[in-house]
Enzyme design. Sequence first.
Site, mmCIF file in Angstrom:
data_model
loop_
_atom_site.group_PDB
_atom_site.id
_atom_site.type_symbol
_atom_site.label_atom_id
_atom_site.label_comp_id
_atom_site.label_asym_id
_atom_site.label_seq_id
_atom_site.Cartn_x
_atom_site.Cartn_y
_atom_site.Cartn_z
ATOM 1 N N GLY A 128 24.113 0.872 28.404
ATOM 2 C CA GLY A 128 22.827 0.236 28.712
ATOM 3 C C GLY A 128 21.732 1.286 28.658
ATOM 4 N NE ARG A 129 17.843 -1.507 31.349
ATOM 5 C CZ ARG A 129 17.554 -2.694 31.882
ATOM 6 N NH1 ARG A 129 16.445 -3.307 31.553
ATOM 7 N NH2 ARG A 129 18.358 -3.261 32.755
ATOM 8 C CB ILE A 130 21.544 4.658 32.832
ATOM 9 C CG1 ILE A 130 20.500 4.040 33.781
ATOM 10 C CG2 ILE A 130 21.982 6.042 33.339
ATOM 11 C CD1 ILE A 130 21.041 3.677 35.164
ATOM 12 N NE ARG B 115 28.544 -6.213 29.735
ATOM 13 C CZ ARG B 115 27.694 -6.542 30.691
ATOM 14 N NH1 ARG B 115 27.954 -7.539 31.490
ATOM 15 N NH2 ARG B 115 26.567 -5.886 30.860
ATOM 16 C CB ALA C 207 28.823 3.118 37.120
ATOM 17 N NE ARG C 208 26.606 -0.440 42.870
ATOM 18 C CZ ARG C 208 25.447 0.176 42.642
ATOM 19 N NH1 ARG C 208 25.409 1.443 42.266
ATOM 20 N NH2 ARG C 208 24.304 -0.466 42.807
ATOM 21 C CD GLU D 269 29.056 4.570 47.306
ATOM 22 O OE1 GLU D 269 29.672 5.094 46.367
ATOM 23 O OE2 GLU D 269 27.830 4.443 47.333
ATOM 24 C CG HIS E 251 25.358 5.976 45.607
ATOM 25 N ND1 HIS E 251 26.057 4.803 45.724
ATOM 26 C CD2 HIS E 251 24.420 5.748 44.645
ATOM 27 C CE1 HIS E 251 25.565 3.905 44.880
ATOM 28 N NE2 HIS E 251 24.574 4.459 44.209
ATOM 29 C CB ILE E 252 22.143 11.854 45.445
ATOM 30 C CG1 ILE E 252 23.096 12.856 44.767
ATOM 31 C CG2 ILE E 252 22.381 11.807 46.946
ATOM 32 C CD1 ILE E 252 22.820 14.315 45.123
#
Length: 321
Positions: free
Chosen positions: A155-157, A177, A238-239, A268, A286-287
Amino acid sequence: MKPAILVVRAIFPEVLERLSVHFEVESNQDDVIFSPSELAARLKGKAGALATASARINTELLQQLPDLKMVASMAVGYDNIDLAACTAHGVKASNTPEVLNETTADFGWALLMATARRVTEAEHWLRGGQWNKWRYDYFLGPDVHGSTLGIIGMGRIGQAIARRSLGFNMKVIYHNRSRLSTEQELHANHAQYASKEELLGKADHVILVLPYSAASHHTIGEAELKLMKPTATLVNLARGGIVDDVALIAALREKRIAAAGLDVFENEPKFHSDFLTLKNVVLTPHIASASEATRRAMANRAADNLIAGLSGQNPPDWLNP
Ligand code: 8YV
């Protein structure tokens, strides 16, 4: 009378001031972490919420809140928001895309460099007083320049990360995807589409920037880690949940991959304590979007969405129109 809103977590004071021009604002500048029932109690009678990615917005919550009209989240990822439930309850939802792309891509690069070149491991060693001579083989790691970068989630990132690789003379392969247009691939340092398996086998460095969903749960597990080169590194921006942390810990411990850089974790802010026993992992809390300017932009973008959405306009980043 102004509509009432809850700002669920602490936020920049000037954003609170901006919001108070439009709304009766209940804030939480002490940054108390509300349980689901406390969150429901605080949101009773409120028309809107400015939340973050840590608040679960689901049917159980929404059915207690007939007055709620809008949830504006200060995050690009919205896996914490059940959009179907929001739509069913007539609640608008929004996120904060775009404003964090470059900052997050910068941090992806920081983690990639730190992981490959063993920056934090070497620093811990130095701080531990172990540096008493130079040796030819201290902290050898893989090169970043000239290597093959594999990006999962283009995606954009992901595309912003790919653009950075041009200066490092890297080859980019990606899995997503859907395939990008030829023009987008060109702008992303001539990125080449690959299957996940092909990418994992070929990449020297793998970066994960895909959104979390049931479909992306454990995109990287034991089988995928086995496909990676023993010299490869893995970065997760990401996550948590996209990587099976238990499988990753085993792969790192057995040196089946060289190293990992993690900004996100399953469960987390708690994380698997075995990560702390490993030298070949760089851990950050997560920074990735945490530059001063970007966090301000995210907060203001969430405020823009809430102001528009609660005044009958379309929120600029409306997720469930
Ligand atoms: C946030 C993020 O800092 O935007 C996202 O999806 O993960 C981060 O940029 C965090 O989620 C706070 O809401």
